[in-house]
Scaffold this motif. Structure first.
Motif, PDB file in Angstrom:
ATOM      1  N   GLY A  83      24.869  40.735  39.776  1.00 31.12           N
ATOM      2  CA  GLY A  83      25.270  39.450  40.349  1.00 31.12           C
ATOM      3  C   GLY A  83      26.720  39.096  40.082  1.00 31.12           C
ATOM      4  N   ASP A  84      27.433  40.007  39.393  1.00 34.45           N
ATOM      5  CA  ASP A  84      28.854  39.741  39.131  1.00 34.45           C
ATOM      6  C   ASP A  84      29.713  40.227  40.305  1.00 34.45           C
ATOM      7  OD1 ASP A  84      28.367  38.713  36.594  1.00 34.45           O
ATOM      8  OD2 ASP A  84      28.297  40.733  35.717  1.00 34.45           O
ATOM      9  N   TYR A  85      30.728  39.431  40.595  1.00 29.68           N
ATOM     10  CA  TYR A  85      31.655  39.810  41.671  1.00 29.68           C
ATOM     11  C   TYR A  85      32.749  40.722  41.118  1.00 29.68           C
ATOM     12  CZ  TYR A  85      35.484  39.374  45.054  1.00 29.68           C
ATOM     13  OH  TYR A  85      36.496  39.647  45.913  1.00 29.68           O
ATOM     14  N   VAL A  86      33.007  41.830  41.794  1.00 29.29           N
ATOM     15  CA  VAL A  86      34.123  42.723  41.415  1.00 29.29           C
ATOM     16  C   VAL A  86      35.254  42.475  42.409  1.00 29.29           C
ATOM     17  CG1 VAL A  86      34.874  45.111  41.076  1.00 29.29           C
ATOM     18  CG2 VAL A  86      32.520  44.444  40.502  1.00 29.29           C
ATOM     19  N   PRO A  87      36.328  41.847  41.927  1.00 29.71           N
ATOM     20  CA  PRO A  87      37.388  41.473  42.875  1.00 29.71           C
ATOM     21  C   PRO A  87      38.228  42.680  43.294  1.00 29.71           C
ATOM     22  CG  PRO A  87      38.010  40.835  40.653  1.00 29.71           C
ATOM     23  CD  PRO A  87      36.654  41.449  40.549  1.00 29.71           C
ATOM     24  N   SER A  88      38.977  42.474  44.368  1.00 26.75           N
ATOM     25  CA  SER A  88      39.888  43.519  44.873  1.00 26.75           C
ATOM     26  C   SER A  88      41.328  43.026  44.699  1.00 26.75           C
ATOM     27  CB  SER A  88      39.617  43.736  46.359  1.00 26.75           C
ATOM     28  OG  SER A  88      39.869  42.518  47.033  1.00 26.75           O
ATOM     29  N   LEU A  89      42.252  43.949  44.882  1.00 24.67           N
ATOM     30  CA  LEU A  89      43.673  43.566  44.832  1.00 24.67           C
ATOM     31  C   LEU A  89      43.987  42.554  45.925  1.00 24.67           C
ATOM     32  CD1 LEU A  89      45.472  47.000  44.321  1.00 24.67           C
ATOM     33  CD2 LEU A  89      45.186  45.164  42.642  1.00 24.67           C
ATOM     34  N   PHE A  90      43.324  42.770  47.074  1.00 23.04           N
ATOM     35  CA  PHE A  90      43.569  41.883  48.204  1.00 23.04           C
ATOM     36  C   PHE A  90      43.149  40.451  47.863  1.00 23.04           C
ATOM     37  CE2 PHE A  90      41.983  39.937  52.150  1.00 23.04           C
ATOM     38  CZ  PHE A  90      43.193  39.859  52.821  1.00 23.04           C
ATOM     39  N   ARG A  91      41.981  40.318  47.183  1.00 22.02           N
ATOM     40  CA  ARG A  91      41.504  38.986  46.786  1.00 22.02           C
ATOM     41  C   ARG A  91      42.539  38.304  45.875  1.00 22.02           C
ATOM     42  NH1 ARG A  91      36.552  36.481  45.608  1.00 22.02           N
ATOM     43  NH2 ARG A  91      36.937  34.608  44.398  1.00 22.02           N
ATOM     44  N   GLU A  92      43.081  39.110  44.955  1.00 19.63           N
ATOM     45  CA  GLU A  92      44.090  38.612  44.008  1.00 19.63           C
ATOM     46  C   GLU A  92      45.277  38.015  44.765  1.00 19.63           C
ATOM     47  OE1 GLU A  92      45.665  38.167  40.166  1.00 19.63           O
ATOM     48  OE2 GLU A  92      43.646  38.677  40.804  1.00 19.63           O
ATOM     49  N   ALA A  93      45.794  38.776  45.732  1.00 17.76           N
ATOM     50  CA  ALA A  93      46.966  38.323  46.499  1.00 17.76           C
ATOM     51  C   ALA A  93      46.625  37.113  47.359  1.00 17.76           C
ATOM     52  CB  ALA A  93      47.484  39.466  47.372  1.00 17.76           C
ATOM     53  N   TYR A  94      45.445  37.156  47.991  1.00 20.36           N
ATOM     54  CA  TYR A  94      45.037  36.091  48.913  1.00 20.36           C
ATOM     55  C   TYR A  94      44.877  34.760  48.173  1.00 20.36           C
ATOM     56  CZ  TYR A  94      42.595  34.040  52.927  1.00 20.36           C
ATOM     57  OH  TYR A  94      42.244  33.267  53.998  1.00 20.36           O
ATOM     58  N   GLU A  95      44.305  34.849  46.989  1.00 17.60           N
ATOM     59  CA  GLU A  95      43.989  33.623  46.244  1.00 17.60           C
ATOM     60  C   GLU A  95      45.188  33.098  45.444  1.00 17.60           C
ATOM     61  OE1 GLU A  95      40.523  34.077  43.822  1.00 17.60           O
ATOM     62  OE2 GLU A  95      40.372  31.934  43.414  1.00 17.60           O
ATOM     63  N   HIS A  96      45.987  34.033  44.883  1.00 15.90           N
ATOM     64  CA  HIS A  96      47.064  33.594  43.978  1.00 15.90           C
ATOM     65  C   HIS A  96      48.485  33.829  44.513  1.00 15.90           C
ATOM     66  CE1 HIS A  96      43.921  32.872  41.113  1.00 15.90           C
ATOM     67  NE2 HIS A  96      43.497  34.118  41.241  1.00 15.90           N
TER      68      HIS A  96
END
Ligand SMILES: Nc1ncnc2c1ncn2[C@@H]1O[C@H](COP(=O)(O)OP(=O)(O)OP(=O)(O)O)[C@@H](O)[C@H]1O
Ligand SMILES: [Mg+2]
Length: 387
Positions: A212-225
């Motif tokens: 149930g844990d989310y494994v983030p991607s590099l893209f998520r990192e850039a999109y969010e921050h």
């Protein structure tokens, strides 16, 4: 009193009252008892004047006389006259002949072709660094000291204006490097993913583990921050991945596997491709067509070979200048022939830089050509490109 300055140099004979010699001769035209002066085309006795043209007014220390009473018939000495010769007086024929001989003796006997060859050689040795300076919105300046493609500034300007940029150009022209430098220029974190037909959408979106844990991607990192995200080889991506790219750029929010995420104001996308997204071409056979909606989200910049940058990269290998010139001439001839014959061959700056590196390492010309350019090309094809 009307004074006409006669001498251009100070007098040789000092004033007989005060002894000063920082004075000049002039004619007082109202004391006209002196013969006509040919040099000044005037008639008048000689008097002494100051540098500013006023009459020299002095007195003997014992008060016995003053310079204002003096009008000299004899005026300048022969030596004064000689020195006072105007600079632009015609030079005698003898002097001219002597000067001519001197110049002839000093000038080396080289013809125009030799001079041109010398200048060409000197200029070829000079490497002109490409200089790119970015002035950010907050007035900070970022200057790139290394080599830059001349299109870097256009790419940065578009990104600063809020656009996403798609760079299209042949292999090895410097697209990936521009993406990294653009992030540096904008002061954004740089992220990159090289897309292939096997790249899954989860590599962009991240995924949920069985726990149930989310494994983030590099893209998520850039999109969010915030950050500059580079979709490298975008025309090589599977359509399902392109759909994610499209969704990311279309809206201010995006559904990731764990939650909806708001797009950061400093998120920018940059993409590179070898084709304009219309499918395979002669040189890039495996490329996918990019759907019109995704393409529409990008400003397109064509990135061709920048020959100044190529010069710079080749020279920086440390190979001798004449050898670098030989490589550049050779590679550019092949490039032009490949283009002229519509051959599916890419001869990028990687070929010229690679040749320079191998030659600098002591490899022979023939083996270097085989390794970096010919690469198993058949005789027919090679003769066409090397013609
Ligand atoms: N500005 C630069 N300064 C130094 N090296 C550079 C520069 N631009 C390109 N290069 C070098 O040239 C080579 C090709 O550059 P790059 O990988 O950026 O090209 P590309 O257009 O992304 O190529 P491809 O289409 O094959 O992905 C690399 O080895 C890179 O290090
Ligand atoms: Mg690349």
């Amino acid at each position: 009193m009307t004074l006409v300055k006669h001498s251009t140099r100070t007098v040789r004979k000092p004033c007989r009252w005060c002894g000063r010699s920082d004075l000049y001769w002039a004619h007082d035209t109202e004391r006209a008892y002196h013969k006509h002066c040919d040099r000044c085309d005037t008639t008048g006795g000689f008097v002494l004047i100051e540098k500013d043209g006023s009459r020299h007014n002095c007195r003997n220390t014992d008060g016995s006389g003053d310079s204002m009473g003096d009008v000299y018939l004899d005026g300048p000495t022969d030596e004064d006259e000689k020195e006072a010769t105007p600079v632009n007086a015609p030079v005698s024929q003898d002097v001219q002949a002597a000067l001519g001989m001197l110049v002839g003796a000093l000038t080396p006997q080289v013809d125009r072709a030799e001079i041109e060859a010398m200048v060409k050689e000197a200029v070829a040795n000079v490497v002109f660094p490409t200089r790119t300076v970015v002035e950010r919105v907050n007035s900070e300046r970022k200057e790139f000291t290394g080599a830059t493609h001349h299109k870097l500034s256009d790419v940065i300007t578009s990104l600063m204006a809020g656009e996403h940029v798609l760079m299209v150009g042949p292999a090895g022209t410097g697209k990936s490097t521009i993406a990294e430098q653009a992030a540096e220029g904008l002061g954004l974190k740089s992220y990159s993913i090289s897309l292939s037909p096997q790249t899954p959408a989860s590599q962009l979106l991240g995924y949920m583990q069985a726990t149930g844990d989310y494994v983030p991607s590099l893209f998520r990192e850039a999109y969010e921050h915030g950050g500059l995200f580079h979709f490298d080889e975008m025309d090589n991506a599977h359509p399902s991945v392109l759909a994610v790219v499209n969704a990311a750029l279309a809206n201010g929010h995006m559904a990731f596997p764990d939650q909806m995420v708001k797009r950061h104001k400093d998120f920018r996308a940059i993409a590179s491709a070898n084709t304009y997204g219309r499918g395979a071409t002669r040189s890039y056979v495996g490329r996918q067509a990019i759907d019109a909606a995704t393409l529409d989200r990008f400003s397109v910049e064509t990135i061709e070979v920048d020959e100044t940058l190529e010069n710079e990269l080749c020279h920086s290998t440390g190979l001798e200048t004449d050898q670098v010139e030989r490589v550049l001439t050779f590679v550019r001839r092949l490039r032009a022939n490949a283009e002229a014959h519509s051959m599916p061959v890419v001869i990028s700056p990687r070929a010229s830089v690679g040749m320079c590196r191998l030659l600098a390492a002591g490899r022979s010309w023939e083996s270097t050509v085989q390794a970096r350019v010919r690469r198993g090309m058949g005789d027919t094809e090679w003769n066409k490109i090397n013609g």
